[in-house]
Design a protein around this motif. Structure first.
Motif: not given
Length: 458
Positions: A157-185
């Motif tokens: 679980x913990x080992x995968x999170x660094x790779x999962x989180x690192x996809x965020x800046x690669x698939x979305x623009x900065x204005x989508x970070x908050x909403x997409x991060x909240x959607x994931x949770x």
């Protein structure tokens, strides 16, 4: 004030986004088409749906009270005397210490070798198999089997999170970070709650499922988590961008290059005072947040006499509240900024630790659990998206997020180790919980000087 972003913050984000795209156009190449793609973003959020089942069903709701029930309250192992609660806390500490030690090399390899998705799949498989192995954990004679199976789940679980989180800046623009991060949770909470409801029915009415007893039902719940994690995880992988493999002379060379890249990122981070302040605050309050999440159900079972079925109901309430809490945090951030949203939640976390020390009855604990739910998702979602805004490049985002995740893992090591040590020395989990309030206080003090709008490209 309306709900729009402040002009200064918006302009800063726009300038940073433009710089990011211009400076990294060569690397982005095939990745540009993935920015803000709905299918890709939904696939990314789906992974939270997959792995959150482990965080909720096993680490929070079922495994701690099951461990407390089948393992002796006091026992000797490795030539030392342990309580079952201190053993579990130390197990968490060791698991996260292992993954913290591996993270710099693994994340460096992922960036330098273009294997972000590969490692996310590998850790998911390890974690899922660890969950499946817990079916065979039945009593004190299986102490090591249960301990190792739980550790594998934690590492996966913990080992995968660094790779999962690192996809965020690669698939979305900065204005989508908050909403997409909240959607994931939020998706993580919804999915894990659905599975937990099934597990609750299995534990309360095992005969309806053809299960002979509650113990068997609990162990089958561990199996459902492993299957859920693996199946939905691999569906998510089918929607995430494929790895863009980079030429390398071999694994050793890639690992060396990855470590060098990690060291390079550290130098850049040190050059940004605001990034250092945020990470310092994040380290402090994460020690409290994660320790409470891991050990709250064990506290309820041992100190307040909660049964497993009662704890599952408490956790269900907590998770339902957390779904709204993640989006509430995003709304507060949009109106007042990330720092204000995080600060408000830290005040609540501080009060939760104080209340936990004095709580006596089950009814009062329900109120404390609801408060935890309100800020549990929000503090994690806001922390992740705030840090994503501090990353000045897309080329080595995994290494940047490795700093973030290593700090969180080391915070877990420190928090759970101190919790376990106080529990072992004093015999009181209440004093251990009270001590966690210090971490939230320190987080607020450090965060006070943090200014997101002052961050410059480094």
């Amino acid at each position: 004030m309306d709900g729009s972003l402040p002009i200064n913050n918006y302009c800063t984000c726009a300038r940073r986004q433009k710089l990011l795209l211009n400076r990294n156009s060569t690397y982005l190449g095939s990745m540009l088409q993935q920015l803000n793609d709905r299918r890709t973003m939904n696939g990314w959020a789906l992974f939270d749906w997959a792995n959150s089942a482990f965080a909720l069903v096993i680490t929070t709701a079922i495994f701690p009270p099951y461990f407390e029930a089948v393992i002796d309250k006091e026992f000797t192992a490795l030539g030392m005397q342990f309580s079952n609660s201190s053993w579990l806390a130390f197990t968490i500490s060791i698991s996260y210490l292992i993954i913290a030690a591996l993270s710099p090399v693994l994340s460096g390899i992922a960036d330098a070798g273009g294997r972000r998705k590969f490692f996310l799949q590998a850790f998911t498989t390890i974690g899922g198999l660890g969950c499946l192995s817990l079916y065979f954990f039945q009593d004190m004679g299986d102490l090591w089997l249960g301990t190792i199976g739980f550790m594998l789940g934690l590492i996966g679980f913990a080992g995968g999170l660094v790779f999962y989180n690192s996809f965020l800046p690669v698939i979305a623009t900065v204005d989508r970070f908050d909403k997409l991060s909240a959607k994931g949770f939020a998706m993580g909470y919804v999915g894990s709650v659905l599975l937990l409801i099934l597990n609750l029915a299995m534990v309360l009415k095992p005969e309806l499922f053809g299960i002979p007893d509650t113990g068997m039902a609990t162990r089958l719940a561990f199996v459902t988590v492993g299957i859920w994690w693996l199946v939905f995880g691999y569906i998510s992988f089918s929607r995430l961008p494929d790895d863009v493999r980079k030429k390398s002379a071999g694994l050793a060379d890639v690992a060396k290059k990855g470590v060098e890249e990690f060291q390079s990122v550290w130098k850049k981070v040190k050059a940004s005072p605001q990034t250092l302040r945020f990470l310092g605050a994040f380290f402090s309050y994460s020690a409290g947040v994660q320790t409470v999440i891991f050990l709250a159900s064990l506290f309820a079972a041992k100190e307040l006499g909660f049964e497993t079925s009662e704890l599952i109901q408490v956790v269900l309430i907590l998770q339902i509240v957390a779904i709204g809490g993640a989006y509430l945090a995003a709304s507060v951030s949009k109106r007042y900024g990330n720092k204000a949203a995080i600060y408000f939640q830290l005040v609540i976390w501080f009060c939760i630790c104080l209340a936990g020390y004095f709580v006596q009855g089950k009814s009062t604990f329900y109120g404390v659990a609801a408060a935890v739910g309100l800020v549990m998702g929000g503090i994690q979602s806001m922390s992740r998206s705030t840090y994503a805004k501090l990353i000045p490049t897309r080329e080595d985002v995994t290494s940047y997020f490795s700093f973030y995740d290593i700090l969180e893992k080391m915070a877990i090591v420190m928090g759970t180790f101190i919790f376990a040590g106080l529990d072992l020395l004093t015999g009181s989990m209440r004093l251990s919980l009270l001590a966690l309030s210090f971490f939230f206080a320190m987080g607020m003090i450090i965060l006070w000087r943090f200014r997101l709008e002052e961050v410059e490209t480094i």
